[in-house]
Motif scaffolding. Structure first.
Motif, PDB file in Angstrom:
ATOM      1  N   LYS A  55       2.725  10.114  -5.098  1.00 46.72           N
ATOM      2  CA  LYS A  55       2.219   9.031  -4.240  1.00 46.72           C
ATOM      3  C   LYS A  55       2.713   9.240  -2.808  1.00 46.72           C
ATOM      4  O   LYS A  55       1.955   9.070  -1.841  1.00 46.72           O
ATOM      5  CB  LYS A  55       2.663   7.671  -4.774  1.00 46.72           C
ATOM      6  CG  LYS A  55       2.306   6.460  -3.905  1.00 46.72           C
ATOM      7  CD  LYS A  55       0.801   6.225  -3.751  1.00 46.72           C
ATOM      8  CE  LYS A  55       0.497   5.106  -2.758  1.00 46.72           C
ATOM      9  NZ  LYS A  55       0.718   3.747  -3.283  1.00 46.72           N
ATOM     10  N   THR A  90       0.422   9.521   0.523  1.00 44.92           N
ATOM     11  CA  THR A  90       0.571   8.555   1.630  1.00 44.92           C
ATOM     12  C   THR A  90       0.800   9.282   2.945  1.00 44.92           C
ATOM     13  O   THR A  90       0.190   8.959   3.967  1.00 44.92           O
ATOM     14  CB  THR A  90       1.750   7.599   1.357  1.00 44.92           C
ATOM     15  OG1 THR A  90       1.482   6.873   0.144  1.00 44.92           O
ATOM     16  CG2 THR A  90       1.936   6.595   2.494  1.00 44.92           C
ATOM     17  N   MET A 103       0.832  -1.218   0.000  1.00 46.12           N
ATOM     18  CA  MET A 103       0.000   0.000   0.000  1.00 46.12           C
ATOM     19  C   MET A 103       0.862   1.263   0.000  1.00 46.12           C
ATOM     20  O   MET A 103       0.492   2.291  -0.567  1.00 46.12           O
ATOM     21  CB  MET A 103      -0.898  -0.023   1.253  1.00 46.12           C
ATOM     22  CG  MET A 103      -1.953   1.027   1.359  1.00 46.12           C
ATOM     23  SD  MET A 103      -2.947   0.791   2.844  1.00 46.12           S
ATOM     24  CE  MET A 103      -1.769   1.272   4.120  1.00 46.12           C
ATOM     25  N   ARG A 104       2.040   1.181   0.643  1.00 45.52           N
ATOM     26  CA  ARG A 104       2.918   2.347   0.797  1.00 45.52           C
ATOM     27  C   ARG A 104       3.960   2.484  -0.317  1.00 45.52           C
ATOM     28  O   ARG A 104       4.758   3.410  -0.289  1.00 45.52           O
ATOM     29  CB  ARG A 104       3.648   2.285   2.144  1.00 45.52           C
ATOM     30  CG  ARG A 104       2.726   2.517   3.346  1.00 45.52           C
ATOM     31  CD  ARG A 104       3.431   2.290   4.651  1.00 45.52           C
ATOM     32  NE  ARG A 104       2.577   2.649   5.796  1.00 45.52           N
ATOM     33  CZ  ARG A 104       2.836   2.276   7.052  1.00 45.52           C
ATOM     34  NH1 ARG A 104       3.914   1.522   7.319  1.00 45.52           N
ATOM     35  NH2 ARG A 104       2.022   2.626   8.025  1.00 45.52           N
ATOM     36  N   ILE A 136       1.645   4.168  -8.178  1.00 50.05           N
ATOM     37  CA  ILE A 136       0.178   4.216  -8.164  1.00 50.05           C
ATOM     38  C   ILE A 136      -0.319   2.837  -8.562  1.00 50.05           C
ATOM     39  O   ILE A 136      -0.017   2.348  -9.652  1.00 50.05           O
ATOM     40  CB  ILE A 136      -0.346   5.318  -9.104  1.00 50.05           C
ATOM     41  CG1 ILE A 136       0.170   6.684  -8.616  1.00 50.05           C
ATOM     42  CG2 ILE A 136      -1.867   5.281  -9.166  1.00 50.05           C
ATOM     43  CD1 ILE A 136      -0.254   7.865  -9.459  1.00 50.05           C
ATOM     44  N   SER A 137      -1.051   2.192  -7.629  1.00 53.38           N
ATOM     45  CA  SER A 137      -1.390   0.774  -7.839  1.00 53.38           C
ATOM     46  C   SER A 137      -2.867   0.578  -8.134  1.00 53.38           C
ATOM     47  O   SER A 137      -3.729   1.284  -7.626  1.00 53.38           O
ATOM     48  CB  SER A 137      -1.008  -0.042  -6.592  1.00 53.38           C
ATOM     49  OG  SER A 137      -1.692   0.460  -5.458  1.00 53.38           O
ATOM     50  N   ARG A 167      -8.734  -1.331   6.090  1.00 50.94           N
ATOM     51  CA  ARG A 167      -8.630  -0.544   4.856  1.00 50.94           C
ATOM     52  C   ARG A 167     -10.006  -0.300   4.242  1.00 50.94           C
ATOM     53  O   ARG A 167     -10.279   0.795   3.718  1.00 50.94           O
ATOM     54  CB  ARG A 167      -7.704  -1.258   3.868  1.00 50.94           C
ATOM     55  CG  ARG A 167      -6.250  -1.341   4.338  1.00 50.94           C
ATOM     56  CD  ARG A 167      -5.334  -1.899   3.252  1.00 50.94           C
ATOM     57  NE  ARG A 167      -5.694  -3.259   2.909  1.00 50.94           N
ATOM     58  CZ  ARG A 167      -5.160  -4.347   3.467  1.00 50.94           C
ATOM     59  NH1 ARG A 167      -4.253  -4.221   4.421  1.00 50.94           N
ATOM     60  NH2 ARG A 167      -5.516  -5.566   3.083  1.00 50.94           N
ATOM     61  N   ARG A 192      -2.406  10.802   4.110  1.00 52.05           N
ATOM     62  CA  ARG A 192      -3.368   9.789   4.571  1.00 52.05           C
ATOM     63  C   ARG A 192      -2.971   9.215   5.931  1.00 52.05           C
ATOM     64  O   ARG A 192      -3.815   8.948   6.777  1.00 52.05           O
ATOM     65  CB  ARG A 192      -3.418   8.644   3.558  1.00 52.05           C
ATOM     66  CG  ARG A 192      -4.336   7.489   3.922  1.00 52.05           C
ATOM     67  CD  ARG A 192      -4.284   6.387   2.880  1.00 52.05           C
ATOM     68  NE  ARG A 192      -2.953   5.755   2.826  1.00 52.05           N
ATOM     69  CZ  ARG A 192      -2.439   5.185   1.744  1.00 52.05           C
ATOM     70  NH1 ARG A 192      -3.118   5.188   0.617  1.00 52.05           N
ATOM     71  NH2 ARG A 192      -1.247   4.608   1.765  1.00 52.05           N
ATOM     72  N   CYS A 240      -4.602  -1.762  -2.680  1.00 49.81           N
ATOM     73  CA  CYS A 240      -4.231  -1.004  -3.886  1.00 49.81           C
ATOM     74  C   CYS A 240      -4.881   0.373  -3.832  1.00 49.81           C
ATOM     75  O   CYS A 240      -5.920   0.566  -3.200  1.00 49.81           O
ATOM     76  CB  CYS A 240      -4.694  -1.746  -5.134  1.00 49.81           C
ATOM     77  SG  CYS A 240      -3.872  -3.339  -5.372  1.00 49.81           S
ATOM     78  N   ASP A 241      -4.272   1.338  -4.541  1.00 48.87           N
ATOM     79  CA  ASP A 241      -4.836   2.697  -4.545  1.00 48.87           C
ATOM     80  C   ASP A 241      -6.201   2.735  -5.241  1.00 48.87           C
ATOM     81  O   ASP A 241      -7.086   3.500  -4.857  1.00 48.87           O
ATOM     82  CB  ASP A 241      -3.873   3.650  -5.283  1.00 48.87           C
ATOM     83  CG  ASP A 241      -2.530   3.761  -4.558  1.00 48.87           C
ATOM     84  OD1 ASP A 241      -2.545   4.003  -3.343  1.00 48.87           O
ATOM     85  OD2 ASP A 241      -1.496   3.556  -5.209  1.00 48.87           O
TER      86      ASP A 241
END
Ligand SMILES: CC[C@H](C(=O)O)C(=O)SCCNC(=O)CCNC(=O)[C@H](O)C(C)(C)COP(=O)(O)OP(=O)(O)OC[C@H]1O[C@@H](n2cnc3c(N)ncnc32)[C@H](O)[C@@H]1OP(=O)(O)O
Length: 300
Positions: free
Chosen positions: A258, A262, A138-139, A143-144, A192, A265, A163-164
């Motif tokens: 990204k 992160t 996730m980190r 961009i996933s 999540r 967030r 994933c993003d």
């Protein structure tokens, strides 16, 4: 000769981010003995996790166990950790698409292994291992996108939340089936999911083990687009095109984008602001910024 300020800032910030990333969620202080857990997981073999790192900075990660609907064996859990470490060290990476082989995403843990890992401690050890890996996923400064075709059930549904973004093919389904097994998510999927759809919707999806089709997923904000095609190859091409609109810049810039998100967030406001300033320092006056100034872009 002194390094340009942006290069200095880049080195300092990279070290900080790497240190933060390497601070695993679980360590020996939590009774987490990674090598012992890996040894246990490796008793359950089958399938693979394949990664293709392309020259354009886009990685394609494939969950490859189609005979079992891409269910995660123990060795696949270990391989996922190895692929995430590869991605952390891929300095040119800027995007990642995760999909399953055989036109379906993933049906969660391999139930054959689950039956063998039946005691509470072994179960929690598997969860700590997967939570460490999925938090690092996730980190990643990429961009996933989870490309959901067919079924994303149980741990497979949880993987999509790491994933993003999630893109769903027509007829595909995300389903947190845990309740039906007398369980709750263990790979971090509940924590999540609440952050993605809110606690009310998360309670409904988990409490009802709800079949989430592309339309409902869009309404909930769980999916970001329903793709036109359910064909395996075409859907991957559509996912690439979708992702390209957010990765169309040098890797240094996309990775910085990204990283600031992160930070926003995950960190308290003042720490997020300071991290943003530090990341800004790595791109201000950098090659992409200087070239843009020469071009003097007009944003129509
Ligand atoms: C924290 C994570 C959590 C945990 O570890 O506690 C889990 O993820 S537990 C696993 C949760 N997942 C499930 O319960 C899904 C089980 N599978 C299904 O419901 C169906 O297979 C489905 C809906 C995904 C697809 O159904 P379909 O009819 O299209 O295919 P089949 O059921 O015939 O499956 C084909 C083939 O794959 C085997 N299979 C499917 N899923 C798994 C799995 N999770 N583990 C092991 N094997 C799986 C299935 O048995 C069939 O094999 P076959 O030898 O042909 O019987």
């Amino acid at each position: 000769m002194a390094l340009p300020l942006w290069k200095n800032a880049l080195q300092t910030t990279k070290k900080m981010i790497l240190q933060q990333r390497r601070l695993s969620l679980y360590n020996s202080a939590h009774g987490y003995k990674e090598e012992l857990i890996k040894k246990k997981l490796q008793q359950f073999a089958g399938g693979s996790i394949n990664l293709s790192k392309e020259d354009n900075g886009i990685g394609i990660l494939t969950l490859n166990n189609p005979k079992l609907m891409n269910a995660f064996t123990g060795t696949m859990m270990v391989e996922l950790q190895e692929r995430v470490t590869e991605l952390e060290n891929w300095k040119d990476g800027k995007g990642l698409i995760i999909h399953g082989a055989g036109n379906t995403f993933c049906s969660g843990s391999d139930l054959n292994a689950v039956k063998e890992i039946s005691n509470s401690q072994d179960g929690m050890n598997m969860c700590m291992f997967m939570q460490n890996t999925l938090t690092r996923l996730m980190r990643l400064p990429l961009i996933s996108v989870a490309l959901v075709q067919g079924k994303a059930f149980g741990g497979g549904a949880e993987l999509t939340t790491a994933c993003d973004f999630r893109l769903m093919a027509p007829g595909s389904e995300i389903r947190f089936v845990h309740k039906s097994m007398g369980l709750v998510p263990g790979w971090g999927g509940a924590a999540r999911l609440v952050r993605i759809v809110g606690s009310g919707a998360a309670l409904q999806l988990l409490g009802g083990a709800v079949r989430v089709d592309p339309e409902r997923a869009l309404r909930l904000g769980l999916s970001d687009q329903t793709l036109p095609s359910s064909d395996e190859t075409r859907a991957l091409g559509e996912a690439r095109a979708w992702l390209s609109q957010y990765t169309d810049a040098p890797a240094t810039v996309i990775r910085a984008v990204k990283n600031v998100v992160t930070a926003g967030r995950e960190l308290p406001l003042e720490a997020a602001l300071r991290t943003e300033k530090d990341i800004f320092g790595t791109v201000w006056g950098g090659p992409a910024n200087l070239q843009a100034l020469v071009r003097r872009p007009k944003h129509k």
